[in-house]
Motif scaffolding. Sequence first.
Motif, short mmCIF file in Angstrom:
data_model
loop_
_atom_site.label_atom_id
_atom_site.label_comp_id
_atom_site.label_asym_id
_atom_site.label_seq_id
_atom_site.Cartn_x
_atom_site.Cartn_y
_atom_site.Cartn_z
N PRO A 68 -16.14 4.01 -30.80
CA PRO A 68 -15.95 4.91 -29.65
C PRO A 68 -14.74 4.60 -28.79
O PRO A 68 -14.02 5.50 -28.36
CB PRO A 68 -17.26 4.74 -28.86
CG PRO A 68 -18.26 4.31 -29.88
CD PRO A 68 -17.51 3.48 -30.87
N PHE A 69 -14.48 3.33 -28.53
CA PHE A 69 -13.37 2.96 -27.66
C PHE A 69 -12.02 3.25 -28.30
O PHE A 69 -11.03 3.53 -27.61
CB PHE A 69 -13.47 1.46 -27.32
CG PHE A 69 -12.30 0.92 -26.54
CD1 PHE A 69 -12.11 1.30 -25.21
CD2 PHE A 69 -11.39 0.06 -27.12
CE1 PHE A 69 -11.03 0.80 -24.48
CE2 PHE A 69 -10.31 -0.44 -26.40
CZ PHE A 69 -10.15 -0.07 -25.07
N ILE A 70 -11.96 3.23 -29.63
CA ILE A 70 -10.70 3.32 -30.36
C ILE A 70 -10.47 4.69 -30.98
O ILE A 70 -9.33 5.12 -31.15
CB ILE A 70 -10.64 2.25 -31.47
CG1 ILE A 70 -10.78 0.85 -30.86
CG2 ILE A 70 -9.36 2.32 -32.28
CD1 ILE A 70 -9.62 0.42 -30.01
N ASN A 71 -11.54 5.41 -31.33
CA ASN A 71 -11.38 6.59 -32.17
C ASN A 71 -10.53 7.69 -31.54
O ASN A 71 -10.02 8.57 -32.23
CB ASN A 71 -12.72 7.16 -32.60
CG ASN A 71 -13.59 7.57 -31.43
OD1 ASN A 71 -13.17 7.53 -30.27
ND2 ASN A 71 -14.83 7.98 -31.73
N GLY A 72 -10.36 7.65 -30.21
CA GLY A 72 -9.47 8.62 -29.58
C GLY A 72 -8.04 8.50 -30.07
O GLY A 72 -7.31 9.51 -30.12
N LEU A 73 -7.60 7.30 -30.43
CA LEU A 73 -6.26 7.09 -30.96
C LEU A 73 -6.07 7.82 -32.28
O LEU A 73 -4.99 8.33 -32.58
CB LEU A 73 -5.98 5.60 -31.14
CG LEU A 73 -6.00 4.73 -29.88
CD1 LEU A 73 -5.90 3.26 -30.26
CD2 LEU A 73 -4.87 5.12 -28.94
N PHE A 74 -7.14 7.88 -33.07
CA PHE A 74 -7.07 8.53 -34.37
C PHE A 74 -7.17 10.05 -34.23
O PHE A 74 -6.60 10.79 -35.03
CB PHE A 74 -8.19 8.01 -35.27
CG PHE A 74 -8.04 6.57 -35.65
CD1 PHE A 74 -7.46 6.21 -36.85
CD2 PHE A 74 -8.45 5.56 -34.80
CE1 PHE A 74 -7.31 4.88 -37.21
CE2 PHE A 74 -8.32 4.22 -35.14
CZ PHE A 74 -7.74 3.88 -36.35
N ALA A 75 -7.91 10.49 -33.21
CA ALA A 75 -8.07 11.94 -33.00
C ALA A 75 -6.80 12.58 -32.46
O ALA A 75 -6.50 13.74 -32.77
CB ALA A 75 -9.24 12.19 -32.05
N SER A 76 -6.06 11.83 -31.66
CA SER A 76 -4.88 12.40 -31.01
C SER A 76 -3.61 12.29 -31.84
O SER A 76 -2.61 12.94 -31.54
CB SER A 76 -4.64 11.70 -29.66
OG SER A 76 -4.40 10.30 -29.86
N SER A 77 -3.63 11.49 -32.88
CA SER A 77 -2.41 11.28 -33.66
C SER A 77 -2.77 10.80 -35.06
O SER A 77 -3.83 10.21 -35.28
CB SER A 77 -1.51 10.25 -32.97
OG SER A 77 -0.44 9.87 -33.80
N ASN A 78 -1.86 11.09 -36.00
CA ASN A 78 -2.02 10.60 -37.38
C ASN A 78 -1.23 9.33 -37.63
O ASN A 78 -1.04 8.93 -38.78
CB ASN A 78 -1.56 11.68 -38.36
CG ASN A 78 -2.49 12.88 -38.38
OD1 ASN A 78 -3.72 12.72 -38.28
ND2 ASN A 78 -1.93 14.08 -38.51
N GLN A 79 -0.76 8.68 -36.57
CA GLN A 79 0.06 7.49 -36.73
C GLN A 79 -0.62 6.42 -37.56
O GLN A 79 -0.01 5.82 -38.46
CB GLN A 79 0.44 6.92 -35.36
CG GLN A 79 1.58 7.62 -34.67
CD GLN A 79 1.99 6.91 -33.39
OE1 GLN A 79 1.18 6.24 -32.74
NE2 GLN A 79 3.26 7.05 -33.03
N ALA A 80 -1.89 6.17 -37.26
CA ALA A 80 -2.60 5.09 -37.95
C ALA A 80 -2.67 5.34 -39.45
O ALA A 80 -2.50 4.40 -40.25
CB ALA A 80 -4.01 4.93 -37.38
N TRP A 81 -2.89 6.59 -39.83
CA TRP A 81 -3.01 6.89 -41.26
C TRP A 81 -1.66 6.84 -41.96
O TRP A 81 -1.56 6.43 -43.12
CB TRP A 81 -3.66 8.26 -41.44
CG TRP A 81 -5.00 8.35 -40.77
CD1 TRP A 81 -5.38 9.21 -39.79
CD2 TRP A 81 -6.15 7.52 -41.03
NE1 TRP A 81 -6.68 8.98 -39.42
CE2 TRP A 81 -7.18 7.96 -40.16
CE3 TRP A 81 -6.41 6.46 -41.91
CZ2 TRP A 81 -8.44 7.35 -40.14
CZ3 TRP A 81 -7.66 5.87 -41.89
CH2 TRP A 81 -8.65 6.31 -41.02
N PHE A 82 -0.59 7.24 -41.26
CA PHE A 82 0.75 7.11 -41.85
C PHE A 82 1.11 5.63 -42.00
O PHE A 82 1.72 5.23 -43.00
CB PHE A 82 1.78 7.82 -40.99
CG PHE A 82 2.01 9.25 -41.38
CD1 PHE A 82 2.82 9.56 -42.48
CD2 PHE A 82 1.42 10.28 -40.69
CE1 PHE A 82 3.03 10.88 -42.86
CE2 PHE A 82 1.62 11.60 -41.07
CZ PHE A 82 2.43 11.91 -42.15
#
Length: 390
Positions: A68-82
């Motif tokens: 929950p604390f982190i998943n907003g980073l993944f929802a707002s951007s695809n940076q982590a997956w790139f």
Amino acid sequence: MRVYLFIAAIAGGVTWLVTPLVRHLAIRIGAVGQVRARDVHTVPTPRMGGVGMLIGFAVATAYASTFPFINGLFASSNQAWFILCGAFLICMLGVTDDLWDLDWMLKLAGQLLISVFVSWGGIQIISLPLGSLVTASPSLSMAITAFLLVASINAVNFVDGLDGLAAGIVAIGGIAFAIYSYILARTSPSYASMATLIDVMLVGVCVGFLLHNWHPAKLFMGDSGSMLLGYLITCASIVMTGRLDPVSVHASIYLPVFMPILLPLLVLFLPVLDMILAIVRRLSHGQSPTHPDRMHLHHRMIRIGHSVRSAVLILWGWAALISFGSIMILFFKAQYVAIGFAISTVILTIATLYPYYRRRIPEIREENAALAAARHREQSADDENRRHKD
């Protein structure tokens, strides 16, 4: 902070668990480093340890995306997956080199292509502090990003010459960088930070791998690991530069403005220094920049009398001094940091040169004693000749 520590523990635990499996796979497919003239190790050792680190990083990334604390980073951007996709590609490039020893030009071309792909995916330096923050053009941004990625990838690759050296230096730099990025994130409404997340996962995989890579190493990280570590720590620094808004930055925090550019260079100071010295040394001798030799910093440490473990620990100490010294100025007065830095430098210098002087001082004494004895014999002979003449 506890969330980040937990994710780091997941990355480290998974890496530690899968690395023995990777070792068996490396032996089975022939990814075993034979003993070469420039090597310090004396027995053939499997390589390809970067695969274990990649798995640890991937599992930790997937878990973080559900937290929950982190998943907003993944929802707002695809940076982590790139970043994860680029990590997979750079690791696979390293695996092919661990297996077949790719030509350096082919390997460099692969690094450039992967760096451009990641930059195209949004992992870019979007501004530069040149008097004021100047927004870079897209093409210049991609070029600078690709250059930093390739330089860092090869810098870590150059310093990977002793058991645990590269993983330890990158872990130390990752801790320093995570502290800085976490402090920067606390000024935002959400404490979540992609840069901090990447850093803690990077530290986790380094620690998990070190448990198998400490001297005598059961497995080498190989190019698959050294290139992966250089790539990840630079991605974290590039992501962090995106947090700085050129409009909101004030001159009173000018040092933090420069820090995202300076800190990656400082945390990788030893690898970058070793790479620059090696390139200059080889070009001055009319050799290719990739020509192998035994003149790297770690080779010099062994030559002056250090064991593998003591050489690694002292080089870790230098890395920690430079990495943490660069961020201490954000917490303490500059004069206090300078005093502490000077004291630490003296201590590390003594530790670095101690084996040399411990060996050389008795030799110098013996040389002086032999010289004194020779002079005494000459003086005695001259006195004897004078007596005969008289």
